[in-house]
Every structure is written in structure tokens, then in C-alpha cells.
Design a protein around this motif. Sequence first.
Motif, PDB file in Angstrom:
ATOM      1  N   MET A   1      15.828  34.457  80.591  1.00 46.17           N
ATOM      2  CA  MET A   1      14.505  34.534  80.003  1.00 46.17           C
ATOM      3  C   MET A   1      14.218  33.350  79.098  1.00 46.17           C
ATOM      4  O   MET A   1      15.135  32.716  78.560  1.00 46.17           O
ATOM      5  CB  MET A   1      14.380  35.826  79.185  1.00 46.17           C
ATOM      6  CG  MET A   1      14.732  37.092  79.950  1.00 46.17           C
ATOM      7  SD  MET A   1      13.564  37.435  81.265  1.00 46.17           S
ATOM      8  CE  MET A   1      12.107  37.828  80.299  1.00 46.17           C
ATOM      9  N   GLY A   2      12.936  33.113  78.898  1.00 45.15           N
ATOM     10  CA  GLY A   2      12.558  32.014  78.014  1.00 45.15           C
ATOM     11  C   GLY A   2      11.139  32.154  77.495  1.00 45.15           C
ATOM     12  O   GLY A   2      10.347  32.937  78.020  1.00 45.15           O
ATOM     13  N   TRP A   3      10.852  31.411  76.459  1.00 46.77           N
ATOM     14  CA  TRP A   3       9.518  31.345  75.855  1.00 46.77           C
ATOM     15  C   TRP A   3       8.941  29.951  76.062  1.00 46.77           C
ATOM     16  O   TRP A   3       9.632  28.947  75.861  1.00 46.77           O
ATOM     17  CB  TRP A   3       9.580  31.646  74.358  1.00 46.77           C
ATOM     18  CG  TRP A   3       9.836  33.068  74.029  1.00 46.77           C
ATOM     19  CD1 TRP A   3      11.019  33.637  73.656  1.00 46.77           C
ATOM     20  CD2 TRP A   3       8.876  34.124  74.015  1.00 46.77           C
ATOM     21  NE1 TRP A   3      10.863  34.980  73.429  1.00 46.77           N
ATOM     22  CE2 TRP A   3       9.545  35.305  73.635  1.00 46.77           C
ATOM     23  CE3 TRP A   3       7.507  34.192  74.282  1.00 46.77           C
ATOM     24  CZ2 TRP A   3       8.908  36.542  73.522  1.00 46.77           C
ATOM     25  CZ3 TRP A   3       6.865  35.414  74.166  1.00 46.77           C
ATOM     26  CH2 TRP A   3       7.560  36.580  73.796  1.00 46.77           C
TER      27      TRP A   3
ATOM     28  N   SER B   1      16.021  35.874  70.899  1.00 48.72           N
ATOM     29  CA  SER B   1      17.035  36.910  71.017  1.00 48.72           C
ATOM     30  C   SER B   1      16.593  37.890  72.095  1.00 48.72           C
ATOM     31  O   SER B   1      15.454  37.834  72.561  1.00 48.72           O
ATOM     32  CB  SER B   1      17.257  37.635  69.693  1.00 48.72           C
ATOM     33  OG  SER B   1      16.063  38.296  69.285  1.00 48.72           O
ATOM     34  N   GLN B   2      17.484  38.770  72.478  1.00 49.16           N
ATOM     35  CA  GLN B   2      17.120  39.758  73.480  1.00 49.16           C
ATOM     36  C   GLN B   2      17.916  41.026  73.288  1.00 49.16           C
ATOM     37  O   GLN B   2      19.019  40.999  72.747  1.00 49.16           O
ATOM     38  CB  GLN B   2      17.292  39.216  74.895  1.00 49.16           C
ATOM     39  CG  GLN B   2      18.682  38.779  75.259  1.00 49.16           C
ATOM     40  CD  GLN B   2      18.721  38.101  76.636  1.00 49.16           C
ATOM     41  OE1 GLN B   2      17.722  38.014  77.343  1.00 49.16           O
ATOM     42  NE2 GLN B   2      19.885  37.611  77.014  1.00 49.16           N
TER      43      GLN B   2
ATOM     44  N   THR C   1      14.014  43.703  76.591  1.00 47.73           N
ATOM     45  CA  THR C   1      13.070  43.010  75.721  1.00 47.73           C
ATOM     46  C   THR C   1      13.662  41.727  75.172  1.00 47.73           C
ATOM     47  O   THR C   1      14.831  41.698  74.762  1.00 47.73           O
ATOM     48  CB  THR C   1      12.642  43.921  74.557  1.00 47.73           C
ATOM     49  OG1 THR C   1      12.072  45.124  75.084  1.00 47.73           O
ATOM     50  CG2 THR C   1      11.606  43.236  73.682  1.00 47.73           C
ATOM     51  N   MET C   2      12.838  40.710  75.140  1.00 44.04           N
ATOM     52  CA  MET C   2      13.203  39.434  74.530  1.00 44.04           C
ATOM     53  C   MET C   2      12.285  39.205  73.337  1.00 44.04           C
ATOM     54  O   MET C   2      11.118  39.630  73.354  1.00 44.04           O
ATOM     55  CB  MET C   2      13.011  38.295  75.551  1.00 44.04           C
ATOM     56  CG  MET C   2      13.246  36.912  74.994  1.00 44.04           C
ATOM     57  SD  MET C   2      13.020  35.623  76.242  1.00 44.04           S
ATOM     58  CE  MET C   2      11.303  35.801  76.679  1.00 44.04           C
ATOM     59  N   TYR C   3      12.812  38.553  72.324  1.00 45.43           N
ATOM     60  CA  TYR C   3      12.048  38.309  71.103  1.00 45.43           C
ATOM     61  C   TYR C   3      12.017  36.820  70.775  1.00 45.43           C
ATOM     62  O   TYR C   3      12.882  36.056  71.186  1.00 45.43           O
ATOM     63  CB  TYR C   3      12.669  39.054  69.924  1.00 45.43           C
ATOM     64  CG  TYR C   3      12.756  40.544  70.110  1.00 45.43           C
ATOM     65  CD1 TYR C   3      13.933  41.134  70.559  1.00 45.43           C
ATOM     66  CD2 TYR C   3      11.655  41.361  69.861  1.00 45.43           C
ATOM     67  CE1 TYR C   3      14.021  42.505  70.740  1.00 45.43           C
ATOM     68  CE2 TYR C   3      11.734  42.733  70.036  1.00 45.43           C
ATOM     69  CZ  TYR C   3      12.915  43.298  70.476  1.00 45.43           C
ATOM     70  OH  TYR C   3      12.995  44.649  70.652  1.00 45.43           O
TER      71      TYR C   3
END
Length: 124
Positions: free
Chosen positions: A34-36, A71-72, A78-80
Amino acid sequence: QVQLVESGGGSVQAGGSLRLACVASGGSYTGYCMGWFRQTPGKEREMVAQFVSAGRLTTYSDSVKGRFTISQDNAQNTMYLQMNSLEPEDSAMYYCAAREKTKAGFCRQTNKYWGRGTQVTVSS
């Protein structure tokens, strides 16, 4: 088909903090890296922070290093993204994205799924 839904965006003054969340559904969360990412009008979408190396390590853009933390929570799918010391230059639409893992567990290069984004606006 994986669905990604971001939340937590909003308006904040410079120096403030926000915490973005991305909830994944419709697939095996641990099967993805995952990534933002973020994008402002007229500019290309840029990586902000993402998990690499089979999701065990993280990488950040130089512009957010030391201020943002990714974080996840695998149990919650869920990822934050904790964003501190926000600057007006951080204003953008923030997207979460998912890259598939190979059979060996490594992260593929290309993001396959994207959320619809959450807007972050930082005023000076």
C-alpha cells in the motif's frame, strides 16, 4: 476487485496535524503493498509514502520525511498516514493505492487500485 476508501482529510492551519485512513475491501489486504500519493491541479501525482520490500519497509518523499508517518493495521485492512507539522505546500488531494505482490512476496511496481481521494488543505 479491491476497493479503497480514504478518509480524514480536511482544512487545518500550518503547523497542525491530520491523520488519513484508507480502508481496503474486496481482497486480501496482505496480498498488496500500500501507499499514499497526492496531487494538486496541473501537477503530476506524486508518491508521499509507501510500503516496499514485501511491505516490511517504508519509503517517503523527501518533502515529507520526518513529518509524515505511514502505518497499517492488517487486522483492520486499514492504512494510515499521520501528518504532522503541515505546511501549505502539503495541500493536495491525497490518494491511497495498492500494488499487488508477486508470488515471491515482493511488491510490484505499478499501482493497480486507487481510492477516490481525500482533500487536505493547509492554510498559512
